[in-house]
Design an enzyme around this catalytic site. Structure first.
Site, PDB file in Angstrom:
ATOM      1  N   ASP A  65     -16.272  12.610  19.727  1.00 15.45           N
ATOM      2  CA  ASP A  65     -14.687  13.578  20.155  1.00 15.45           C
ATOM      3  C   ASP A  65     -15.339  13.734  22.079  1.00 15.45           C
ATOM      4  O   ASP A  65     -15.247  14.986  21.690  1.00 15.45           O
ATOM      5  CB  ASP A  65     -13.454  14.325  19.796  1.00 15.45           C
ATOM      6  CG  ASP A  65     -12.405  13.534  20.394  1.00 15.45           C
ATOM      7  OD1 ASP A  65     -12.344  13.152  21.374  1.00 15.45           O
ATOM      8  OD2 ASP A  65     -12.072  15.238  20.102  1.00 15.45           O
TER       9      ASP A  65
ATOM     10  N   LYS B  14     -13.662  14.435  28.358  1.00 14.03           N
ATOM     11  CA  LYS B  14     -13.068  15.600  28.061  1.00 14.03           C
ATOM     12  C   LYS B  14     -14.354  16.409  29.289  1.00 14.03           C
ATOM     13  O   LYS B  14     -15.289  15.759  29.250  1.00 14.03           O
ATOM     14  CB  LYS B  14     -13.343  16.625  26.725  1.00 14.03           C
ATOM     15  CG  LYS B  14     -13.450  16.481  25.850  1.00 14.03           C
ATOM     16  CD  LYS B  14     -13.236  16.653  24.394  1.00 14.03           C
ATOM     17  CE  LYS B  14     -12.566  16.670  23.227  1.00 14.03           C
ATOM     18  NZ  LYS B  14     -11.355  17.452  23.391  1.00 14.03           N
TER      19      LYS B  14
ATOM     20  N   ASP C 195     -16.168  17.260  14.625  1.00 15.65           N
ATOM     21  CA  ASP C 195     -14.275  16.843  14.705  1.00 15.65           C
ATOM     22  C   ASP C 195     -14.408  16.001  13.561  1.00 15.65           C
ATOM     23  O   ASP C 195     -13.133  15.649  13.291  1.00 15.65           O
ATOM     24  CB  ASP C 195     -13.826  16.290  15.803  1.00 15.65           C
ATOM     25  CG  ASP C 195     -13.054  16.268  16.677  1.00 15.65           C
ATOM     26  OD1 ASP C 195     -11.950  17.163  15.926  1.00 15.65           O
ATOM     27  OD2 ASP C 195     -11.978  15.662  17.450  1.00 15.65           O
TER      28      ASP C 195
ATOM     29  N   ASP D 155      -7.878  11.599  24.290  1.00 20.42           N
ATOM     30  CA  ASP D 155      -7.867  12.802  23.855  1.00 20.42           C
ATOM     31  C   ASP D 155      -7.052  13.256  22.918  1.00 20.42           C
ATOM     32  O   ASP D 155      -7.603  13.940  21.924  1.00 20.42           O
ATOM     33  CB  ASP D 155      -8.248  13.957  24.652  1.00 20.42           C
ATOM     34  CG  ASP D 155      -9.993  15.285  24.449  1.00 20.42           C
ATOM     35  OD1 ASP D 155     -10.090  14.677  23.176  1.00 20.42           O
ATOM     36  OD2 ASP D 155      -9.511  16.118  25.214  1.00 20.42           O
TER      37      ASP D 155
ATOM     38  N   GLU E 204      -6.483  11.890  19.956  1.00 20.35           N
ATOM     39  CA  GLU E 204      -7.358  11.162  19.126  1.00 20.35           C
ATOM     40  C   GLU E 204      -6.831  10.737  17.323  1.00 20.35           C
ATOM     41  O   GLU E 204      -6.417  10.282  16.859  1.00 20.35           O
ATOM     42  CB  GLU E 204      -8.173  10.246  19.250  1.00 20.35           C
ATOM     43  CG  GLU E 204      -9.230  10.872  18.084  1.00 20.35           C
ATOM     44  CD  GLU E 204      -9.931  12.520  18.863  1.00 20.35           C
ATOM     45  OE1 GLU E 204      -8.594  12.959  20.033  1.00 20.35           O
ATOM     46  OE2 GLU E 204     -10.349  13.170  17.983  1.00 20.35           O
TER      47      GLU E 204
ATOM     48  N   ARG F 170      -4.061  12.684  15.946  1.00 24.06           N
ATOM     49  CA  ARG F 170      -2.899  12.143  15.455  1.00 24.06           C
ATOM     50  C   ARG F 170      -2.884  10.622  15.205  1.00 24.06           C
ATOM     51  O   ARG F 170      -2.388  10.077  14.253  1.00 24.06           O
ATOM     52  CB  ARG F 170      -2.233  12.821  16.542  1.00 24.06           C
ATOM     53  CG  ARG F 170      -1.675  12.499  17.695  1.00 24.06           C
ATOM     54  CD  ARG F 170      -1.133  13.314  18.678  1.00 24.06           C
ATOM     55  NE  ARG F 170      -2.046  15.338  18.980  1.00 24.06           N
ATOM     56  CZ  ARG F 170      -1.347  15.261  19.521  1.00 24.06           C
ATOM     57  NH1 ARG F 170      -0.068  15.395  19.548  1.00 24.06           N
ATOM     58  NH2 ARG F 170      -2.159  17.056  19.884  1.00 24.06           N
TER      59      ARG F 170
HETATM   60  N1  BES Z   1     -11.284  17.459  18.621  1.00 20.99           N
HETATM   61  C1  BES Z   1      -9.753  18.013  19.197  1.00 20.99           C
HETATM   62  C2  BES Z   1      -9.033  19.268  19.077  1.00 20.99           C
HETATM   63  C3  BES Z   1     -10.409  20.140  19.487  1.00 20.99           C
HETATM   64  C4  BES Z   1     -10.636  21.012  20.199  1.00 20.99           C
HETATM   65  C5  BES Z   1     -11.109  20.195  17.868  1.00 20.99           C
HETATM   66  C6  BES Z   1     -11.260  22.483  20.310  1.00 20.99           C
HETATM   67  C7  BES Z   1     -11.682  21.532  18.205  1.00 20.99           C
HETATM   68  C8  BES Z   1     -11.856  22.655  19.142  1.00 20.99           C
HETATM   69  C9  BES Z   1      -8.335  17.181  19.699  1.00 20.99           C
HETATM   70  O1  BES Z   1      -8.978  15.815  19.936  1.00 20.99           O
HETATM   71  C10 BES Z   1      -8.036  17.321  21.213  1.00 20.99           C
HETATM   72  O2  BES Z   1      -8.303  16.856  21.679  1.00 20.99           O
HETATM   73  N2  BES Z   1      -7.007  17.912  20.940  1.00 20.99           N
HETATM   74  C11 BES Z   1      -6.506  17.784  22.645  1.00 20.99           C
HETATM   75  C12 BES Z   1      -4.812  17.058  22.160  1.00 20.99           C
HETATM   76  C13 BES Z   1      -4.246  17.668  23.720  1.00 20.99           C
HETATM   77  C14 BES Z   1      -4.164  16.295  24.080  1.00 20.99           C
HETATM   78  C15 BES Z   1      -2.631  17.483  23.808  1.00 20.99           C
HETATM   79  C16 BES Z   1      -6.447  19.584  22.908  1.00 20.99           C
HETATM   80  O3  BES Z   1      -6.413  20.461  21.936  1.00 20.99           O
HETATM   81  O4  BES Z   1      -6.639  19.821  23.914  1.00 20.99           O
HETATM   82 ZN    ZN Z   2      -9.638  14.797  21.190  1.00 19.75          ZN
HETATM   83 ZN    ZN Z   3     -10.984  15.183  18.243  1.00 16.51          ZN
END
Ligand code: BES
Ligand code: ZN
Ligand code: ZN
Length: 518
Positions: free
Chosen positions: A284, A291, A302, A361, A363, A365
Site C-alpha cells: 500500500d 504516503k 497490509d 489511500d 483503499e 474499505r
Molecule cells: N493500510 C493503511 C492503514 C495502516 C496504517 C495500516 C498504518 C498499518 C499501519 C490504510 O490503507 C490507510 O492508508 N488508511 C488511511 C485512511 C485514511 C486515508 C482515511 C490512514 O490510516 O491514514
Molecule cells: Zn491505504
Molecule cells: Zn492499506
C-alpha cells in the site's frame, strides 16, 4: 519441533537437557513434584528461593547448571530453568503463554535442544495449549533471505509436559495436538506477512492459498482480473488499476459435510456457515494519494488480514471443525501510475452502491466493500472481516487490543470472549447512525473518507457497514496489532499473525457448531 509429548511420571526421570520450573512470586513452599526433584539436586532450588536470588516475578528467569558430580545418577538434565509467573492472583492462560515463550527462547539461546516442564495441575486442559503455543510462537524466526543463518541458537526438537493426573492424559494430548496446529497456522500467517512485496504479489498470495488448500484439502477458487471484472467488483478494480500486477479474488472453503459425503458443493445446508474476509493489499503506497516515504516499507504488511484468514482456514481444516467456513480474500497492490484511480473518481461497487473515492489511500474499505457484498451469497450465520484498515487504530487502543465493530450483539460478545481466552483481545467501538451518516457523499452514495470529523477507525467501520446488510457481521481493524515493533515473550518483531488464535478460539467455541436448523 519434532516431538511434543505429554507424560505421567517424575520430571527428573526425563532424559532432556533442561527441566523448566515455573514459580509464582514469593513462593516458599515447593509443590510435591518439585520437592522430590529438589531432593535429588541437594536442595539447590530451595536454596535459590530462600536466598531470594530468584523472586518469581513475571518473566524473571534463572538458569542453574547441574554438575554431574554428586548429582543423582538417574538425572539426565544438564540444567534447571526457573521461570517467574508473577503474582498468583493475576495468573491466567496468558501468563503461561508468556512464560513458555520466554523459557523456550532462553533454552534455545543456550544451545539446549530438549526440555521437560510440569503442567500447573489445575484441571484446565487449555493450560497445555497455552504452554505449547507460547513455546512454538516464541521460537518463530523469519530468515529465508539470510544467506548465513544465526549460529548462536539451536533448534529445540523435544518438549515434554509432565501431567500429574493420568485421567487427564488424553485430554492434554488433544490440546497439545490443537496447539501445534494453531501455532503452525499463526507462523504460516507470520511468514506471509513478513515476505517482501516484490515476492508476495497478489498472484503469489493466491498461489500460497492454493498450495495450502491442496495440503489441507480445502476447496479453493482463484478469480483472475477478467473474472473480477465480469463480476463487476468495481471497488476492488479501482484499487488494482494503478498496478502492473493483476488483482486476485481468493475463495477457500472448509466444508466437512461435503468432504464426508463427497457430494458437490452447496450440500452443506445443515452446517452453520461462517465467512472470514481479509484485506490483501500486498503493498500500500497510498496510490495517487501517496504516503510519505518514511516507513512506507511497512506497508508490505497490509495483507495481514488476508494472511490471518489463510492461517485460520489452515487450522480449522486440520482440526476438522464441524462448521462450513468460507475464506474470502481481495488481493491487490495499491500503486500510483498513469492508469491509477484519482481522488474524486466515482466507481460502482459489486452491490451497486456508488462510491466517491476522495482518498486513494483509504483503499482497504473499497476492497472489503466488494468482498463483503460477495459474502452475502453464502447466506452466512456470521461474517468477520479482518483488515489493517486505519492508522488511527493505534491512537485509540495502542497495540494492546484490536478494534472491533459490528451489527450483532451476540456475535460481538462471542468475539470478545474468544479474545479473552486466546489472549488476542478486541475492544468494541460504536457504529452509531451519526457516524454512518457522515459517510454519505454529495455526488455518489458514499465517499471513502470524510474530512475533519476524526474517529478514523470508526469511519472505516461505518463505511463497511453499508455492505453488510442481511447478515450478522463483525469488523476487526488489526492495523495496530498486525505488526510488532519490539520483541515480546512469544511475539517476535514483524508480522504477528494476530487474529488466527482469536478466530480459531471463536470457531472452536461456536455454539451453533454442529447441526442446526436453517
Ligand atoms: N493500510 C493503511 C492503514 C495502516 C496504517 C495500516 C498504518 C498499518 C499501519 C490504510 O490503507 C490507510 O492508508 N488508511 C488511511 C485512511 C485514511 C486515508 C482515511 C490512514 O490510516 O491514514
Ligand atoms: Zn491505504
Ligand atoms: Zn492499506
Amino acid at each position: 519441533m519434532k516431538q511434543i509429548l505429554a507424560r505421567i511420571g517424575k520430571i527428573h526421570e526425563e532424559s532432556v537437557d533442561v527441566l523448566v520450573l515455573n514459580f509464582f512470586e514469593k513462593t516458599k513452599d515447593l509443590t510435591e513434584p518439585v520437592k522430590s526433584l529438589d531432593q535429588s539436586l541437594h536442595r539447590v532450588i530451595h536454596r535459590v528461593l530462600q536466598e531470594n536470588n530468584f523472586k518469581g516475578k513475571a518473566l524473571e528467569t534463572q538458569l542453574i547448571y547441574l554438575s554431574k558430580q554428586g548429582a543423582d545418577p538417574t538425572l539426565a538434565a544438564k540444567a534447571v530453568l526457573l521461570v517467574g509467573l508473577g503474582k498468583k492472583e493475576a495468573f491466567n492462560l496468558e501468563t503461561l503463554r508468556r512464560a513458555a515463550g520466554k523459557a523456550a527462547k532462553e533454552i534455545s539461546r543456550k544451545g539446549f535442544t530438549s526440555f521437560a516442564t510440569l503442567l500447573p495441575g489445575t484441571d484446565n486442559p487449555r493450560e497445555a495449549q497455552a504452554l505449547v503455543e507460547g513455546t512454538l510462537l516464541g521460537l518463530y524466526k523469519f530468515d529465508p533471505y539470510k544467506s548465513k543463518k544465526e549460529e548462536d541458537t539451536r533448534e529445540i526438537d523435544r518438549m515434554i509436559l509432565i501431567c500429574a493426573d493420568e485421567q487427564r492424559l488424553a485430554e492434554v494430548e488433544e490440546e497439545i495436538r490443537a496447539a501445534r496446529i494453531i501455532s503452525e497456522a499463526v507462523n504460516f500467517a507470520r511468514d506471509l506477512i513478513n515476505t517482501p512485496a516484490n515476492i508476495l504479489t497478489p498472484s503469489e498470495l493466491a498461489n500460497q492459498a492454493r498450495q495450502m488448500a491442496e495440503t489441507c484439502r480445502l476447496r479453493c477458487q482463484i478469480l483472475t482480473e477478467k473474472e473480477i471484472s465480469d463480476l463487476k467488483m468495481g471497488a476492488l478494480l479501482a484499487v488494482a488499476k494503478g498496478s502492473e500486477e493483476p488483482p486476485r479474488f481468493v475463495i477457500l472453503e472448509h466444508d466437512p459435510k461435503q468432504a464426508a459425503t463427497g457430494k458437490e458443493p452447496g450440500n452443506s445446508l445443515a452446517l452453520d456457515t461462517i465467512v472470514l474476509a481479509g484485506k490483501g493489499v500486498t503493498f500500500d503506497s497510498g496510490g495517487i494519494s501517496l504516503k510519505p516515504s518514511k516507513g512506507m516499507y511497512q506497508m508490505k504488511t497490509d495483507m495481514s488480514g488476508a494472511a490471518v484468514v489463510l492461517g485460520t482456514l489452515q487450522a480449522i481444516a486440520l482440526l476438522d471443525l464441524p462448521l462450513h467456513v468460507v475464506g474470502l480474500i481481495g488481493a491487490t497492490e495499491n500503486l500510483p501510475s498513469g492508469k491509477a484511480t484519482k481522488p474524486g473518481d466515482v466507481v460502482t461497487s459489486l452491490s451497486g452502491t456508488t462510491i466517491e473515492i476522495l482518498d486513494t489511500d483509504a483503499e482497504g474499505r473499497l476492497i472489503l466493500a466488494d468482498v463483503l457484498a460477495y459474502a452475502k451469497r453464502y447466506n452466512p450465520q456470521a461474517v468477520i472481516d479482518l483488515a489493517t484498515l486505519t492508522g488511527a487504530c493505534a491512537i485509540t487502543l495502542g497495540r494492546v487490543a484490536a478494534a472491533m465493530m459490528g451489527n450483532d450483539k451476540s456475535l460481538l460478545d462471542k468475539l470478545r470472549q474468544a479474545g479473552e481466552t486466546s489472549g488476542e483481545r478486541v475492544w468494541e467501538l460504536p457504529l452509531w447512525e451519526d457516524y454512518r451518516e457522515l459517510a454519505k457523499s454529495k455526488i455518489a452514495d458514499l465517499k471513502n473518507i470524510t474530512e475533519d470529523v476524526g474517529a478514523g477507525t470508526i469511519m472505516g467501520g461505518a463505511f463497511l457497514s453499508y455492505f453488510t446488510e442481511g447478515y450478522p457481521w463483525v469488523h476487526l481493524d488489526i492495523a495496530n496489532v498486525a505488526r510488532n515493533f519490539e520483541e515480546k515473550p512469544y511475539i517476535p518483531e514483524g508480522g504477528t499473525g494476530f487474529g488466527v488464535r482469536l478466530l480459531v478460539e471463536f470457531l472452536r467455541s461456536w455454539k451453533g457448531s454442529g447441526l442446526s436448523q436453517k
